[in-house]
Write an enzyme that holds these catalytic residues in place. Structure first.
Site, short mmCIF file in Angstrom:
data_model
loop_
_atom_site.label_atom_id
_atom_site.label_comp_id
_atom_site.label_asym_id
_atom_site.label_seq_id
_atom_site.Cartn_x
_atom_site.Cartn_y
_atom_site.Cartn_z
N GLY A 6 0.90 -1.12 -0.22
CA GLY A 6 -0.14 -0.09 0.17
C GLY A 6 0.80 1.26 -0.10
N ASP A 64 -9.36 10.08 15.16
CA ASP A 64 -9.60 9.47 13.91
C ASP A 64 -9.91 8.22 14.01
OD1 ASP A 64 -9.87 9.72 11.33
OD2 ASP A 64 -7.93 9.45 10.73
#
Length: 1037
Positions: free
Chosen positions: A682, A800
Site C-alpha cells: 500500500g 480519527d
C-alpha cells in the site's frame, strides 16, 4: 431394564400330581406328544400366541431367536440333571425349543444353561429378550426353605466360535431376572397361564461375538424363548436424500451423525445429515437435496420435466410451462427456445417471455431555433413485450444539391443524451447554420441488438437558421509588463458566418462590477493602463451578422511588479534588491555571533540556536546530555510530567524540544540489516507501506509491516513521520498495533510494526459481506473498545477512530492503529485538544468536535458508535452519498444513522447511546467493554433484531421517500442495481410505482420470492440509500 411383553392366557385342568412339576409352555405346546402333556386346545392357543410374536420391529435385527431355529440349538446344560430341553413341534411340525428346571426341593442349586456362540454383526450394543413362566414358591408345599423365584443371566465376549471351556467366574453378570407374574395352583384351577417378558441390554461390546449363560439357583422356571437383537435406524429417504441402515451406538444417549446421499437427478443444497438415536429412530434432519434443473420432485424421487415444460434451477420446486413465445420439444429442459423473431437476453430470467424489438416511434415533430433542433415523438405502437424501451438519435448532415449525407460528427451535443433516452424528446445543439440535417429516431429495447432485422426508426428532415458564433476557446498571453498585457486567440470553432469583430471584456480580479470593454477586428489586443503586480480576468466573444456569441471562459493573467524587469529591461533592479537583502541577513548573523545572551538565559528553547550560532558556547548552557544530571535529564525527557510508579501516562512527543529524543526514548532502534522487505502492500501519507520479515539476534523471525519515508522528504515530514512511532511506542495492549522499532540511522527511514494479515477492517468486511455470526462481530467490537479503553485510561484522544484505521489479523483480532491525527488529553476530565486547522473526518466526528474543534474521549466514543455501525453493516459508508454539509446539518438537528439490516436491538441501542448530543451522557469506554462482555456471555440477548418496519417508520416523512424521483420507474431502478430479473415479480404484486416500492420490507421481499440473502441486502440497501438523500435516512433521537 425390565420389560414386559404380551401374556399368553389359556385354560387347563390342574395336573393329577407331582407338585414340583411346573406348567411349562413346552408341556402346554406338546400338541402331538405323550399323553401326560397338556390338552390340545391349550397347546394350540400357545402356539398361535408364539407365532404372533415372531415379527420384529423394522429397527430391530435379530442375532438369535430360539423360536425360529429349525434344528438343534446346540446349547449345553450342566449338571445334566439341571436344565432339560423339551423339544416339541407346532401344528406345522416346526420345532419349539423350551428349557425348564424345577429343583425346588433341594438346597444349593447351581444349574447352568450355556448358549452357542452368537455373532454381534458389528453391533456394539445388543438386547436380550426372555419369555418365561415361573411358579410361585408359596404354592409349592414343602419347598419354602429351598425354593427361589429368580434366576441369573450372564455373558462372555469372545472372538472364538468354538470356545466352550469357559469357567463360571469368567462370565459377566447381566442381571438377576425376576417374574412380574408367577402362577399358582389357583391359576391352574382357573386355567390361566402367565407368560413373562424381560429385556436387558449389554454394551459396549468389543469382540466379534459372545456367549449367554442362564443360572438357576432353585427356581421352578420354564424358558420359553430367547431373542438376541440389536437396533438400527432403517434405510430411509428424506428430503431427496438416502440414509442407509445404521447400527445404533453403544451409549443409550448417543446420537450418530449420518450423511445422506442425494437420489438420482438431484444435487446438494446443504449437505443432508440425520442423527441415529440409540432407539433406532432418525432424529434432527439437517440439509437437503434438490432436484436438479430439468427435474421436479414427485413421491420422493426426481422426475423428468415433460416436453413443453422446463425448470431452470434446482431452487425452483416444480417444472413450469414454457413462457409465451417459447417452446421445448425435449425432456429435462432447463430453458425454452424462443420462437422465430423473438429473443431473450442473457440477463432475462428463463421464466420471462421471449420478446422482440419495438416498432418505430410515431408522429415525430421538430422545432428549429437557429442552430438547435428540438425533437418530440410518441412511443411505438408495439414495445415488443418489454418495458425497457429507450431511444437512439442518429444525426446526418446532408448536401441539398448532391443528396449525399454523412455522419454529423462529435461537435453536435445531445440534451440530455444521444442514446439510452427514456423520455420522448431530445434537443440537439451546436449544429451548423444554414445546413440540412436528417435525424433518425430509433426505438430500441433489451433485445434489439440480438435481432438481425432492419432498424425501426422514424426520420425528420430540418434546415438550421442563421446563428451566432461559438465561444472563443484558445487564448494565449503575449508580452506582459507592469502596466500592460498582450493577448492573442484563434477564431471560434463554429463561426456560423463571417466574423465582424471581437469584444474583449476585462477587469481586476474580485472587482467584476468595474470592467472595461475593448473591440477589435483582429485576433490580438494589448490592454494598457493596468496596475502593477495585479491579476486581471479576460473574456472574449465574437460577432457576426446574427449577433454576438457567448463570452469565452475566464482567463487570468498577472502584471509584473514595479521592480521586475520586462523582457527588454536590464536586471539591475533585481540585483540591487538581492544585494540589499544579503547585507541585512549578514548583519543579523554578526549580531548573533557578538551576543552570547541567548546562552545566558538557561536551557530553554534558545539553546539550540546558541549551539548553531556559536558552538564554543555550548558549555555555558549546561544542557549537553553528556554532562547532564540524571534527574535533570529525567525531567527534561518527561517535559514536566511526573511519572508515578506503576502508572502509565501518555507523554506528548510534540512537547520535546528535540523530536529525535522522543523517538529514541519510546522506540527501539533496529539495524536495517535485520529487515527484509518482500513486497509493497500500500501507500501512506509519507511513502510506501510494505510487508516483510524481521530477524533480531537471538529471536525468531517475525512477519512485519514496514512504513518507509519517501525520498526527498523535508525535516518536518521526517518529524511527523517519526512522531507516530513516538506515540505507538508508549502503548502496550493486545488491541493496539504493536511497534517493533524504527530505523533512523540509515535510509530509508522506517517504522516497523506487527503485521496484520487481513488489513484494514472496512475493506476486510466488504470482502466478507455476511460471512460472520453476530457473536463474531460483537467480538471484533469488544476488541476495539478494549483498545480504546486502554488509550482513554492513559489520557489519550485518538481523534480519527474509524474502521479504516482498525487493522485485523488472521485470528479476527482487531487493533487500533493510525495515530497521525491523535493528540494528548490531560488529566483534567474537561480538558480537550484544540486543533490548529486541518481536515476533520466529518462522518466519524462528534458534533462538538466539528463545531468547536474540541476533542475528548467522549468524542472518541461518538466515533466508536460510527465504527459499530460500519462493522454491523459490513463496511458500508456512513451516511452513504450525503455531502459533509448535509451530514453536519442532519446531526445538529438531532437525526442519527438508521439501524443496519439484521442488527440486534441491543447493539443499535448502544450506538444511539454513543451518539448522544450531550457528551457527558455518552457511555465511557470501560462501560462499553462491560456491556459487550454481557452480550457475549448471553448470546440470546442478540436474537432480538431492530424491527424493519420501525426502521422505515422512524425516517423523516416530509421529504420524498425516494429522493425526489431519482428513478422514473421500478424497472429502471431494478436495472440500475443489477436486479432487473425481479421487475416482473414486483409489477405482478402491485409494486408498480416507486412510492409503493418505498414501503417494501425484508418480509415483503421473502414473500415475493427474493430468497437469496445477497439480493435481499442489495435491494434493501438501495432503498435505504434513496431514503437518506439529504437527511431522509436519519433516525431522530
Amino acid at each position: 431394564m425390565r420389560g414386559s411383553g404380551p401374556r399368553g392366557a389359556g385354560r387347563r385342568r390342574p395336573p393329577s400330581g407331582g407338585g414340583d412339576t411346573p406348567i411349562t409352555p413346552a408341556s402346554l405346546a406338546g400338541c402331538y406328544s405323550a399323553p401326560r402333556r397338556a390338552p390340545l386346545w391349550t397347546c394350540l392357543l400357545l402356539c398361535a400366541a408364539l407365532r404372533t410374536l415372531l415379527a420384529s420391529p423394522s429397527n430391530e435385527v435379530n442375532l438369535l431367536d430360539s423360536r425360529t431355529v429349525m434344528g438343534d440349538l446346540g446349547w449345553i446344560a450342566f449338571p445334566k440333571n439341571g436344565w432339560e430341553e423339551i423339544g416339541e413341534v407346532d401344528e406345522n411340525y416346526a420345532p419349539i425349543h423350551t428349557y425348564q428346571v424345577c429343583k425346588v426341593m433341594e438346597q444349593n442349586q447351581n444349574n447352568w444353561l450355556l448358549t452357542s456362540w452368537i455373532s454381534n454383526e458389528g453391533a456394539s450394543r445388543i438386547f436380550i429378550e426372555l419369555k418365561f413362566t415361573l411358579r410361585d414358591c408359596n404354592s409349592l408345599p414343602g419347598g419354602l426353605g429351598t425354593c427361589k423365584e429368580t434366576f441369573n443371566m450372564y455373558y462372555f465376549e469372545s472372538d472364538d466360535q468354538n470356545g466352550r471351556n469357559i469357567k463360571e467366574n469368567q462370565y459377566i453378570k447381566i442381571d438377576t431376572i425376576a417374574a412380574d407374574e408367577s402362577f399358582t395352583e389357583l391359576d391352574l384351577g382357573d386355567r390361566v397361564m402367565k407368560l413373562n417378558t424381560e429385556v436387558r441390554d449389554v454394551g459396549p461390546l468389543s469382540k466379534k461375538g459372545f456367549y449367554l449363560a442362564f443360572q438357576d439357583v432353585g427356581a421352578c422356571i420354564a424358558l420359553v424363548s430367547v431373542r438376541v437383537y440389536y437396533k438400527k435406524c432403517p434405510s430411509v429417504v428424506r428430503h431427496l436424500a438416502v440414509f442407509p441402515d445404521t447400527i445404533t451406538g453403544a451409549d443409550s444417549s448417543q446420537l450418530l451423525e449420518v450423511s445422506g446421499s442425494c437420489v438420482n437427478h438431484s444435487v446438494t443444497d446443504e449437505p443432508p445429515k440425520m442423527h441415529c438415536s440409540a432407539e433406532g429412530e432418525w432424529l434432527v434432519p439437517i440439509g437437503k437435496c434438490m432436484c436438479k434443473a430439468g427435474y421436479e420432485e414427485k413421491n420422493g424421487t426426481c422426475q423428468v420435466c415433460r416436453p413443453g415444460f422446463f425448470k431452470a434451477s434446482p431452487h425452483i420446486q416444480s417444472c413450469g410451462k414454457c413462457p409465451p413465445h417459447s417452446y421445448t420439444h425435449e425432456e429435462a429442459s432447463t430453458s425454452c427456445v424462443c420462437e422465430k423473431d423473438y429473443f431473450r437476453r442473457e440477463s432475462d430470467p428463463p421464466t420471462m417471455a421471449c420478446t422482440r424489438p419495438p416498432s418505430a416511434p410515431r408522429n415525430a415533430i421538430s422545432n428549429v431555433n437557429e442552430t438547435s433542433v428540438f425533437l418530440e415523438w410518441i412511443p411505438p405502437a408495439d414495445t415488443g413485450g418489454r418495458k425497457d424501451v429507450s431511444y437512439y438519435i442518429a444525426c446526418k448532415k446532408c448536401n441539398s444539391h448532391a443528396g449525399v449525407c454523412e455522419e454529423c460528427g462529435g461537435h453536435v451535443r445531445y440534451l440530455p443524451r444521444q442514446s439510452g433516452l427514456k423520455n420522448t424528446s431530445v434537443m440537439m445543439v451546436d449544429l451548423l447554420a444554414h445546413t440540412n440535417y436528417t435525424f433518425e429516431i430509433e426505438a430500441v429495447n433489451g433485445v434489439s441488438d440480438l435481432s438481425p432485422g432492419a432498424r425501426q426508426y422514424v426520420s425528420v428532415n430540418v434546415t438550421t437558421n442563421q446563428a451566432a458564433p461559438s465561444p472563443v476557446t484558445n487564448v494565449k498571453k503575449g508580452k506582459i509588463a507592469k502596466n500592460s498585457i498582450s493577448l492573442s486567440w484563434q477564431e471560434p470553432d463554429r463561426p456560423n458566418g463571417i466574423i465582424l469583430e471581437y469584444e474583449i471584456k476585462y477587469f481586476e480580479k474580485d472587482q467584476e462590477t468595474s470592467y472595461t470593454i475593448i473591440k477589435s477586428k483582429e485576433t490580438t489586443i494589448t490592454a494598457e493602463g493596468l496596475k502593477p503586480a495585479s491579476v486581471y480576468v479576460f473574456q472574449i466573444r465574437a460577432r457576426t451578422a446574427a449577433g454576438y456569441g457567448v463570452f469565452s471562459r475566464r482567463f487570468e493573467f498577472e502584471t509584473t511588479p514595479v521592480f521586475a524587469a520586462s523582457s527588454d529591461q536590464s536586471q539591475i533592479p533585481v540585483i540591487a534588491v538581492s544585494v540589499t537583502v544579503g547585507v541585512i541577513l549578514l548583519a543579523v548573523v554578526i549580531g548573533v555571533l557578538l551576543s552570547g545572551s541567548c546562552c545566558e538565559c538557561g536551557c530553554g528553547r534558545a539553546s539550540s540556536l546558541c549551539a548553531v550560532a556559536h558552538p564554543s558556547l555550548i558549555w555555558r548552557c549546561g544542557y549537553s546530555k553528556a554532562k547532564q544530571d540524571p534527574e535533570e535529564e529525567k525531567m527534561h525527557f518527561h517535559n514536566g510530567h511526573i511519572k508515578l510508579p506503576g502508572v502509565r501516562t501518555y507523554i506528548d512527543p510534540h512537547t520535546y524540544e528535540d523530536p529525535n529524543q522522543a523517538v529514541h526514548e519510546f522506540a527501539k532502534e533496529i539495524e536495517a540489516s535485520c529487515i527484509t522487505i518482500e513486497r509493497v502492500i500500500g501507500a501512506g501519507e509519507f511513502g510506501e507501506v510494505c510487508s516483510g520479515r524481521l530477524k533480531l539476534p537471538g529471536k525468531r523471525e517475525l512477519p512485519v509491516a514496514i512504513k518507509t519515508l519517501k525520498v526527498g522528504y523535508t525535516e518536518k515530514q521526517r518529524r511527523d513521520f517519526l512522531g507516530e512511532a513516538s506515540i505507538m511506542g508508549q502503548f502496550d495492549h493486545p488491541n493496539i498495533i504493536h511497534l517493533e522499532g524504527v530505523v533512523t540511522k540509515s535510509k530509508p527511514v522506517m517504522i516497523v510494526t506487527e503485521y496484520m494479515e487481513n488489513g484494514s477492517l472496512d475493506t476486510f468486511l466488504k470482502k466478507n459481506d455476511g460471512q460472520f455470526t453476530v457473536i463474531q462481530l460483537v467480538g471484533m467490537l469488544r476488541g476495539i473498545s478494549a483498545g480504546m479503553k486502554y488509550l482513554s485510561d492513559m489520557g489519550y484522544v485518538h481523534r480519527d477512530l474509524a474502521a479504516r484505521n482498525i487493522l485485523i489479523n488472521s485470528n479476527l483480532v482487531c487493533k487500533v492503529s493510525d495515530f497521525g491525527l491523535s493528540r494528548v488529553l490531560e488529566d483534567d476530565p474537561e480538558a480537550a485538544y484544540t486543533t490548529r486547522g486541518g481536515k476533520i473526518p466529518i462522518r466519524w466526528t462528534a458534533p462538538e468536535a466539528i463545531a468547536f474543534r474540541k476533542f475528548t474521549s467522549a468524542s472518541d466514543v461518538w466515533s466508536y458508535g460510527i465504527v459499530m455501525w460500519e462493522v454491523v453493516s459490513y463496511g458500508e459508508r456512513p451516511y452513504w452519498e450525503m455531502t459533509n454539509q448535509d451530514v453536519i446539518k442532519a446531526v445538529e438537528e438531532g437525526y442519527r444513522l438508521p439501524s443496519p439490516m439484521d442488527c440486534p436491538a441491543a447493539l443499535y441501542q448502544l450506538m444511539l447511546d454513543c451518539w448522544q448530543k450531550e457528551r457527558n451522557s455518552r457511555p465511557k469506554f470501560d462501560e462499553i467493554v462491560n456491556m459487550l462482555d454481557k452480550l457475549i456471555r448471553n448470546p440470546s440477548s442478540l436474537k432480538t433484531l431492530v424491527n424493519a418496519s420501525c426502521r422505515v417508520s422512524n425516517l423523516l416523512a416530509e421529504h420524498s421517500p425516494l429522493g425526489s424521483g431519482a428513478y422514473r420507474s421500478v424497472g429502471e431502478w431494478l436495472e440500475a442495481i443489477k436486479m432487473g430479473r425481479y421487475t416482473e415479480i414486483f409489477m405482478e404484486n402491485g409494486y408498480s410505482s416507486m412510492d409503493a416500492v418505498a414501503q417494501v420490507t425484508l418480509e415483503d421481499l421473502r414473500r415475493l420470492g427474493v430468497t437469496l440473502v445477497g439480493h435481499q441486502k442489495k435491494i434493501m440497501n438501495s432503498l435505504q440509500e434513496m431514503k437518506v438523500q439529504l437527511v431522509n435516512g436519519m433516525v431522530p433521537l
